[in-house]
Design a protein around this motif. Sequence first.
Motif, PDB file in Angstrom:
ATOM      1  N   ILE A 231      45.422  25.692  28.356  1.00  0.00           N
ATOM      2  CA  ILE A 231      44.702  26.961  28.530  1.00  0.00           C
ATOM      3  C   ILE A 231      45.494  28.110  27.920  1.00  0.00           C
ATOM      4  CG2 ILE A 231      43.933  28.664  30.240  1.00  0.00           C
ATOM      5  CD1 ILE A 231      43.141  26.368  32.039  1.00  0.00           C
ATOM      6  N   GLN A 232      44.812  28.934  27.152  1.00  0.00           N
ATOM      7  CA  GLN A 232      45.410  30.157  26.625  1.00  0.00           C
ATOM      8  C   GLN A 232      45.095  31.314  27.592  1.00  0.00           C
ATOM      9  OE1 GLN A 232      47.373  30.285  23.904  1.00  0.00           O
ATOM     10  NE2 GLN A 232      47.080  28.053  23.783  1.00  0.00           N
ATOM     11  N   PRO A 233      46.107  32.001  28.099  1.00  0.00           N
ATOM     12  CA  PRO A 233      45.859  33.080  29.070  1.00  0.00           C
ATOM     13  C   PRO A 233      45.362  34.361  28.397  1.00  0.00           C
ATOM     14  CG  PRO A 233      48.196  32.878  28.653  1.00  0.00           C
ATOM     15  CD  PRO A 233      47.544  31.756  27.872  1.00  0.00           C
ATOM     16  N   ASN A 234      44.240  34.242  27.696  1.00  0.00           N
ATOM     17  CA  ASN A 234      43.706  35.365  26.939  1.00  0.00           C
ATOM     18  C   ASN A 234      42.603  36.080  27.718  1.00  0.00           C
ATOM     19  OD1 ASN A 234      41.529  33.589  26.756  1.00  0.00           O
ATOM     20  ND2 ASN A 234      42.077  32.891  24.686  1.00  0.00           N
ATOM     21  N   ALA A 235      41.888  36.955  27.045  1.00  0.00           N
ATOM     22  CA  ALA A 235      40.842  37.734  27.700  1.00  0.00           C
ATOM     23  C   ALA A 235      39.730  36.846  28.248  1.00  0.00           C
ATOM     24  CB  ALA A 235      40.266  38.760  26.730  1.00  0.00           C
ATOM     25  N   ASP A 236      39.419  35.758  27.551  1.00  0.00           N
ATOM     26  CA  ASP A 236      38.369  34.859  28.040  1.00  0.00           C
ATOM     27  C   ASP A 236      38.818  34.131  29.314  1.00  0.00           C
ATOM     28  OD1 ASP A 236      36.304  35.333  26.206  1.00  0.00           O
ATOM     29  OD2 ASP A 236      37.236  34.048  24.705  1.00  0.00           O
ATOM     30  N   TYR A 237      40.096  33.819  29.406  1.00  0.00           N
ATOM     31  CA  TYR A 237      40.619  33.227  30.646  1.00  0.00           C
ATOM     32  C   TYR A 237      40.504  34.230  31.788  1.00  0.00           C
ATOM     33  CZ  TYR A 237      43.936  31.540  34.147  1.00  0.00           C
ATOM     34  OH  TYR A 237      44.509  31.136  35.322  1.00  0.00           O
ATOM     35  N   THR A 256      47.794  33.443  36.718  1.00  0.00           N
ATOM     36  CA  THR A 256      47.934  32.940  35.353  1.00  0.00           C
ATOM     37  C   THR A 256      48.093  31.423  35.373  1.00  0.00           C
ATOM     38  OG1 THR A 256      50.336  33.070  35.302  1.00  0.00           O
ATOM     39  CG2 THR A 256      49.115  35.087  34.736  1.00  0.00           C
ATOM     40  N   PRO A 257      47.907  30.768  34.227  1.00  0.00           N
ATOM     41  CA  PRO A 257      48.117  29.312  34.213  1.00  0.00           C
ATOM     42  C   PRO A 257      49.495  28.897  34.708  1.00  0.00           C
ATOM     43  CG  PRO A 257      46.940  29.988  32.238  1.00  0.00           C
ATOM     44  CD  PRO A 257      47.337  31.254  32.942  1.00  0.00           C
ATOM     45  N   ASP A 258      50.546  29.644  34.351  1.00  0.00           N
ATOM     46  CA  ASP A 258      51.884  29.277  34.812  1.00  0.00           C
ATOM     47  C   ASP A 258      52.023  29.463  36.323  1.00  0.00           C
ATOM     48  OD1 ASP A 258      52.774  28.503  32.334  1.00  0.00           O
ATOM     49  OD2 ASP A 258      53.731  30.422  31.855  1.00  0.00           O
ATOM     50  N   MET A 259      51.451  30.537  36.873  1.00  0.00           N
ATOM     51  CA  MET A 259      51.473  30.732  38.323  1.00  0.00           C
ATOM     52  C   MET A 259      50.715  29.621  39.028  1.00  0.00           C
ATOM     53  SD  MET A 259      50.702  34.825  38.542  1.00  0.00           S
ATOM     54  CE  MET A 259      51.788  36.051  37.790  1.00  0.00           C
ATOM     55  N   TRP A 260      49.607  29.237  38.438  1.00  0.00           N
ATOM     56  CA  TRP A 260      48.776  28.172  38.989  1.00  0.00           C
ATOM     57  C   TRP A 260      49.569  26.871  39.047  1.00  0.00           C
ATOM     58  CZ3 TRP A 260      43.030  28.067  37.008  1.00  0.00           C
ATOM     59  CH2 TRP A 260      42.257  27.251  37.840  1.00  0.00           C
ATOM     60  N   LYS A 261      50.288  26.563  37.969  1.00  0.00           N
ATOM     61  CA  LYS A 261      51.082  25.333  37.932  1.00  0.00           C
ATOM     62  C   LYS A 261      52.152  25.350  39.023  1.00  0.00           C
ATOM     63  CE  LYS A 261      51.672  25.738  33.376  1.00  0.00           C
ATOM     64  NZ  LYS A 261      52.166  25.457  31.994  1.00  0.00           N
ATOM     65  N   ARG A 262      52.746  26.519  39.234  1.00  0.00           N
ATOM     66  CA  ARG A 262      53.785  26.593  40.257  1.00  0.00           C
ATOM     67  C   ARG A 262      53.199  26.346  41.655  1.00  0.00           C
ATOM     68  NH1 ARG A 262      56.073  30.343  36.428  1.00  0.00           N
ATOM     69  NH2 ARG A 262      55.073  32.195  37.314  1.00  0.00           N
ATOM     70  N   GLN A 263      51.974  26.778  41.896  1.00  0.00           N
ATOM     71  CA  GLN A 263      51.340  26.470  43.180  1.00  0.00           C
ATOM     72  C   GLN A 263      51.156  24.963  43.355  1.00  0.00           C
ATOM     73  OE1 GLN A 263      48.179  29.346  44.766  1.00  0.00           O
ATOM     74  NE2 GLN A 263      48.112  29.762  42.565  1.00  0.00           N
ATOM     75  N   ILE A 264      50.837  24.287  42.267  1.00  0.00           N
ATOM     76  CA  ILE A 264      50.646  22.835  42.340  1.00  0.00           C
ATOM     77  C   ILE A 264      51.948  22.136  42.722  1.00  0.00           C
ATOM     78  CG2 ILE A 264      50.219  20.778  40.929  1.00  0.00           C
ATOM     79  CD1 ILE A 264      48.062  22.429  39.464  1.00  0.00           C
ATOM     80  N   TYR A 265      53.046  22.541  42.109  1.00  0.00           N
ATOM     81  CA  TYR A 265      54.321  21.921  42.452  1.00  0.00           C
ATOM     82  C   TYR A 265      54.668  22.163  43.926  1.00  0.00           C
ATOM     83  CZ  TYR A 265      55.132  21.165  37.452  1.00  0.00           C
ATOM     84  OH  TYR A 265      55.035  20.745  36.141  1.00  0.00           O
TER      85      TYR A 265
END
Length: 542
Positions: A231-237, A256-265
């Motif tokens: 996923i690109q964290p751009n305007a469409d995201y 953001t995608p990176d924040m989301w990944k950290r929640q998964i861990y």
Amino acid sequence: MKKILLYTILIFLAAACKKSSLELTNPNAPTPDLSLTTEAGLQAFSLGVLQRMSAFVPNEGQANIYFIGAMAIHSALGDEVFQPYGNFSIRWVNQPLKITLPSGQVVVNPNGVDQKTQLQGFNSRDAGELNSFLYEWSACYYIITQCNQLLKSLNDPALSLSGDAATKKNTFKAWALWWKGYAYSRIGSQYLAAVINNEVGMTNNNFVAHDAVVQEGNRILNDCLTTLNDIQPNADYVSTMKAIVAAFDDNQNIVTPDMWKRQIYTIQARNLLVNKKLRDMTAADWQQILTLAAKGIQASDNIFKFGMDPNAVNDVSAGGYHPYAFIGDAVQYTFVSERLIQDFKPGDKRFTQNFTQFSVPKVNIRGRGLQLGTRWQPIAIEAGGRYATSANKGFVPWACSYEENELMKAEAFIKTGSVQQGLQIVDAIRDYQGAGLAHVANTGLSATQAYEELRRERRIALFLWGTAWYDARRWGVTEPASQGGGRAGAIVLVPGDLLSPPQAAPAAVPCFIDYSYMDYWDVPQNEIDFNVPSGTSVRVKN
């Protein structure tokens, strides 16, 4: 305020089955395949995932069954709150077997039987709202069902997306995988067994053990990680996230995608921690916790949150079904446990700034158990507190928090010999929450004393955030006293006539509580009646 558009997609699956069970939408109704070929349809359908948590409960009206089962019941099981009323079965959930007073007198709960006997007695379709086994099970499977439909729709060749179509499609996919992995994690962390079904319009009767269900949750969350990497964290995201996260759950502070990944861990670390008894944790387990939590939620991260509409409409709290609203003056359905209050250290500002005494203590409410009493109530958020509201304010994490991630690290360090490193994290979390307590690292505490600091801090820092029951279970507190469980020195507000010698007023005194709770719950009979376990299934009842 964004409106959640509810599409009927409840395919027959594990909890569905019978309208009389919770008066839910017909599970055999048509699915909205045509609407899911449009971007607007996908947005509304994704936004509606959390609407699966709400259902009509017999004699109780519309309610958030997820909140009841996975939040209120868990808090009561963990004895951070108590609930004395009959609605939604919670009164029977938080009934310890017996309480031993300082005089040695043993007071058995008014029902005279243990939790297993009480709850199994209501495990039927005829019991309706009294079947506590049904709530979390139903809500999680409704979420899984909707996510299965969403994932299927993303493969429809007729699907049309504008702009960065790949990013939008992967965002919808990550959303479905996130909630699906989360739901399986919760089912596996609460029930003896469950069904894994990742197909639309199908089910099976192969019940697998709860640890296999947790593993399935982790597997799906790993798929979500892979999807987030694309996923690109751009305007469409950003625009897609604002469309699928409800406004009352804070869709302005984007995850953001990176924040989301950290929640998964962090969730995966929790899945390991809470599904093993503390005594059974190995050095390898603690190292895995450290590895996952090192990649987990950071203090500056936005997380997925459960909030409320200020006008108490158009949200999944269904007008009060939220941890902070249920315990507030407007509803006053749950109450702060004396056992939670006693875990605050003297001078902790989180106590002095957030709790006040009732003018008249609550004592053995309705004669339903000595544990159902307290001197304390939380101060509302709108009055400067943090744990309650009468104005629909405040957020709790849908999943995990930064504090929980850090305290998992602290526990792992303490249990692997790095005691001071663990205590430094405990100190840091207390500072982060404004406790104002003196630091305990490098003060000569033993490993046992350090773990007690950690235990108390998990109780306080994570109050109402979904960890109290998991912790009580893994610590062995809720096991029968005959097996080493129970809590000694537990403060109970005892009526004066039960004190020795008797006195006019009640008093808060240290007692021994023998909870004798089940570790993992039975599969609801509502499921088994229509989905008889196969011959190869694991046991589905205690």
